[in-house]
Each structure stands twice: as structure tokens, then as C-alpha cells.
Design an enzyme around this catalytic site. Structure first.
Site, PDB file in Angstrom:
ATOM      1  N   PHE A 109       0.831  -1.211   0.000  1.00 13.73           N
ATOM      2  CA  PHE A 109       0.000   0.000   0.000  1.00 13.73           C
ATOM      3  C   PHE A 109       0.871   1.268   0.000  1.00 13.73           C
ATOM      4  CE2 PHE A 109      -2.042   2.859   3.348  1.00 13.73           C
ATOM      5  CZ  PHE A 109      -2.662   3.666   2.413  1.00 13.73           C
TER       6      PHE A 109
ATOM      7  N   THR B 105       1.808  -9.866   0.785  1.00  9.01           N
ATOM      8  CA  THR B 105       0.703  -8.958   1.109  1.00  9.01           C
ATOM      9  C   THR B 105       0.660  -7.794   0.121  1.00  9.01           C
ATOM     10  OG1 THR B 105       2.098  -7.714   2.637  1.00  9.01           O
ATOM     11  CG2 THR B 105       0.784  -9.495   3.567  1.00  9.01           C
ATOM     12  N   GLY B 106       1.696  -7.664  -0.685  1.00 16.52           N
ATOM     13  CA  GLY B 106       1.694  -6.658  -1.757  1.00 16.52           C
ATOM     14  C   GLY B 106       0.972  -7.234  -2.972  1.00 16.52           C
TER      15      GLY B 106
ATOM     16  N   VAL C 230      12.985 -10.679   0.970  1.00 13.05           N
ATOM     17  CA  VAL C 230      14.196 -10.038   1.508  1.00 13.05           C
ATOM     18  C   VAL C 230      14.731 -10.747   2.755  1.00 13.05           C
ATOM     19  CG1 VAL C 230      13.704  -7.767   0.513  1.00 13.05           C
ATOM     20  CG2 VAL C 230      12.920  -8.290   2.850  1.00 13.05           C
TER      21      VAL C 230
ATOM     22  N   LEU D 261      19.712 -11.552  -0.909  1.00  8.94           N
ATOM     23  CA  LEU D 261      19.194 -10.518  -1.820  1.00  8.94           C
ATOM     24  C   LEU D 261      19.798 -10.691  -3.213  1.00  8.94           C
ATOM     25  CD1 LEU D 261      19.344  -7.404   0.531  1.00  8.94           C
ATOM     26  CD2 LEU D 261      17.376  -8.827  -0.029  1.00  8.94           C
TER      27      LEU D 261
ATOM     28  N   SER E 270       6.590  -5.687   4.990  1.00  8.48           N
ATOM     29  CA  SER E 270       6.039  -6.403   6.162  1.00  8.48           C
ATOM     30  C   SER E 270       4.531  -6.495   6.045  1.00  8.48           C
ATOM     31  CB  SER E 270       6.357  -5.636   7.457  1.00  8.48           C
ATOM     32  OG  SER E 270       5.767  -6.289   8.553  1.00  8.48           O
TER      33      SER E 270
ATOM     34  N   TYR F 144       4.276  -8.551  15.676  1.00  8.57           N
ATOM     35  CA  TYR F 144       4.526  -7.346  14.869  1.00  8.57           C
ATOM     36  C   TYR F 144       5.270  -6.298  15.705  1.00  8.57           C
ATOM     37  CZ  TYR F 144       3.392  -3.397  11.734  1.00  8.57           C
ATOM     38  OH  TYR F 144       3.445  -2.315  10.891  1.00  8.57           O
TER      39      TYR F 144
ATOM     40  N   ARG G 245      -8.709  -3.412   7.265  1.00 15.58           N
ATOM     41  CA  ARG G 245      -8.431  -2.183   8.017  1.00 15.58           C
ATOM     42  C   ARG G 245      -9.710  -1.377   8.198  1.00 15.58           C
ATOM     43  NH1 ARG G 245      -2.764  -2.104   8.638  1.00 15.58           N
ATOM     44  NH2 ARG G 245      -3.256  -0.670  10.291  1.00 15.58           N
TER      45      ARG G 245
END
Ligand code: UDP
Length: 317
Positions: free
Chosen positions: A11, A35-36, A57, A61, A76, A151, A192
Site C-alpha cells: 500500500f 501482502t503486496g 528479503v 538478496l 512487512s 509485529y 483495516r
């Protein structure tokens, strides 16, 4: 400049990539698309100086990145919603690893390139705060073992790693503590608050308050957040600085529900459906004096404007 954005398909990350591209930077987006979403990169992919690499990541890399000038680490999961398939509860191990091992890998990348580094930390490092608003000096009220700890504690350790690189390896790194951000591209399944309310209002379903909706949040529009992050990265002489990025306009969750209902002209009922999730912070508002002093940064987008733009996005998504 050549800039790596880890989590660039997410996002905030995708809005950041686009902004950097409009400023003529070369951008390499690293994202494992957990999640992207590649759809978020539709505009970015039109630029020839943009490169997308699907990679995790937390692993080794890619080696063919060339000389890099700056690394943003926004990779994340970030949703606290227990029912979401992409929340940091569902993806707990991935969340812990990307903010720790992933941070270490990206710090090493920045260090070996003598590049600047920005770690996207979170207001969650303050936990359920006993101080409101929260200044950067507040050390937080976080459970090390509660449901949100996967988290919160991972972000806290990510900050520790970043500070270690500043202290011991002279890395020019900065830490942004990002507070609630809203706008187009939050995935519906993220669960959300504002996205839920908008989707519920647009489909005439009940708007669901968790608890009585009296807990507070301060919502910052994504373009303002991106300006805060880029200012923190590009202004000189800020190595080691930790800066809150968010807005001070604090409202109760039930007030956001009312705003969304009004701005969508929805006939949805606002209902209290579940008890407050465990450790859900009761208040949250950043003290942004540091951001305004160091970065001359202030959020500009007013709530009705930002919410309207977000509603328009979801109407057509
Ligand atoms: N919330 C709510 N209804 C929803 C989704 C969220 O009442 O459908 C509440 C949630 O319990 C929290 C606040 O809204 O108090 C903000 O939740 P969000 O998931 O956006 O992020 P958080 O600020 O908790 O990280």
C-alpha cells in the site's frame, strides 16, 4: 539516484515508488507479493527506470542491483485484523522474520553500498500507550507475548538493528514510526478500519464497530505519509533520527464510521459487532513536533478530501 524500495508493491510502498519515479529516480522494487500486489504497480511499471524483482528479503538478496544510493525498508505484513488471511497474525513468522532478518539483510545492502537507509517502523512500538499523544521519547506499553507482539516486538527489534548499524557501522540510517495511514490500494482482505467501513457503506452492509468504537485513531492520507518518508530519507544530517509520521487529528472509530456513512450517502447501519480485540490500543495520536522541526513536514490532506478520494477508488476498484 538509484533507490531500492523493499515492500514496494504494498500500500504505502507502491505510492512511494510512484512518487520517487515522478522525481526521476531509478527505483528497484523488491517484493515477495505476500501482502503486496502487482496491480499496485500498474503506474510504476510504465516508467522505464522502474524495475520489479519478486523476491523475499529475508533470503539472500539479488546480486545484480548495481550501485545503490538509498534503501527504504517497508516490507512487512501490517494488518492487525484477526480474521484477515494476510494479517500479521496469520503471517506471524513471516512478519517476525521480515522485520528482523529482512532488516539485517537490507541494512547490509545499504552498508556495502554506503547508501542511506530508512526503516519503516510503526506506532505499534508504543503498544497500548499510557501517554497521549506519543512523542518519540515514549518507550511504549507493549506485551512481549500477546497477539500483537509478533509485529510490535519485530518492529522494535528492527529499530534496534537499525540503531546498531548507525552506532557501530556509521550507517546513515533513519527510522520512521508510521501511524495509521489510509488511502487507495489497501486490500479489502486487509480488514483495516477505513477500508472496511467504505466497502460496507458502498454495499449497504452494516458498518462494524469493534467494541463501542470509542477507541481513537489519527488517520494520515498516504500522499502525506510518502512526503514525510521521503523528507526523512533525503534531508541531510539526520543519521540515527527516529521520527513519528502521522497526523494529530484524533477521532473515535465511531466518528470515522459516521464520516464514511455521510460521504458515501449510505443507508448502512452503524453496529457494534464484536468486543474490542485483545490489546487493541485505546488511543493513538502522534506527537509530530519532531517531524515539523526536523523535516518542516505537516500533513496537508484534510479528512473529508482524503476519505472522498479513497471512496472514489473503491467505487471503481
Ligand atoms: N476497527 C473497527 N471495525 C473494523 C475494523 C477495525 O472498529 O471493521 C477498529 C479496530 O478495532 C481498531 C481501529 O478500528 O481499534 C483501527 O483498526 P485498524 O485495523 O485499521 O488498525 P490499527 O490501528 O488497530 O493498527
Amino acid at each position: 539516484m538509484k533507490i531500492v524500495v523493499a515492500g514496494g508493491a504494498g500500500f504505502i510502498g507502491s505510492h512511494l515508488c510512484e512518487y520517487l519515479l515522478t522525481k526521476s529516480h531509478e527505483v528497484i522494487c523488491l517484493d515477495n507479493l505476500l501482502t503486496g500486489n502487482k496491480k499496485n504497480l500498474k503506474n510504476a511499471l510504465k516508467y522505464k527506470q522502474f524495475r520489479f524483482i519478486k523476491t523475499d528479503v529475508t533470503h539472500k538478496l539479488p546480486e545484480d542491483l548495481g550501485k545503490i544510493d538509498a534503501v527504504f525498508h517497508l516490507a512487512s505484513p501490517a494488518s492487525p485484523n484477526l480474521n484477515s488471511p494476510i494479517s500479521y497474525h496469520t503471517l506471524a513468522m513471516e512478519t517476525m522474520l521480515v522485520n528482523t532478518q529482512g532488516t539485517l539483510n537490507l541494512l547490509n545492502l545499504a552498508h556495502s553500498n554506503k547508501a542511506r537507509f530508512l526503516f519503516a517502523s510503526s506506532s505499534e512500538v508504543y503498544g497500548d500507550p499510557q501517554v497521549n499523544p506519543q512523542p518519540e521519547s515514549y518507550r511504549g506499553n507493549v506485551s512481549t507475548t500477546g497477539p500483537r507482539s509478533v509485529y510490535d516486538e519485530a518492529k522494535r527489534f528492527g529499530e534496534t538493528l537499525t540503531s546498531y548499524f548507525v552506532r557501530k557501522k556509521n550507517l546513515d540510517a533513519r527510522i520512521a514510526r508510521i501511524f495509521n495511514t489510509y488511502g487507495p490500494r489497501i486490500l479489502p482482505q486487509d480488514g483495516r478500519m477505513l477500508t472496511n467501513f467504505i466497502l460496507q457503506a458502498l454495499s449497504s452492509k452494516p458498518i462494524t464497530l469493534y467494541g463501542k468504537g470509542e477507541q481513537t485513531r489519527s488517520l494520515c492520507y498516504v500522499s502525506d505519509t510518502v512526503m514525510g518518508l521521503t523528507s526523512l530519507m533525503f534531508i541531510d544530517n539526520l543519521a540515527g533520527e527516529i521520527v513519528n509520521i502521522g497526523t494529530t487529528k484524533e477521532h473515535m472509530v465511531k466518528e470515522y464510521a459516521k464520516m464514511v456513512k455521510e460521504l458515501t450517502h449510505s443507508n448502512s447501519q452503524i453496529v457494534s459487532t464484536e468486543k474490542l480485540p485483545q490489546d487493541d490500543p485505546l488511543v493513538r495520536r502522534p506527537d509530530i513536533n519532531k517531524a515539523s522541526t526536523l523535516l518542516n513536514w505537516f500533513p496537508k490532506v484534510k479528512l473529508p478530501q482524503g476519505i472522498t478520494e479513497t471512496i472514489n477508488y473503491y467505487r471503481h476498484a
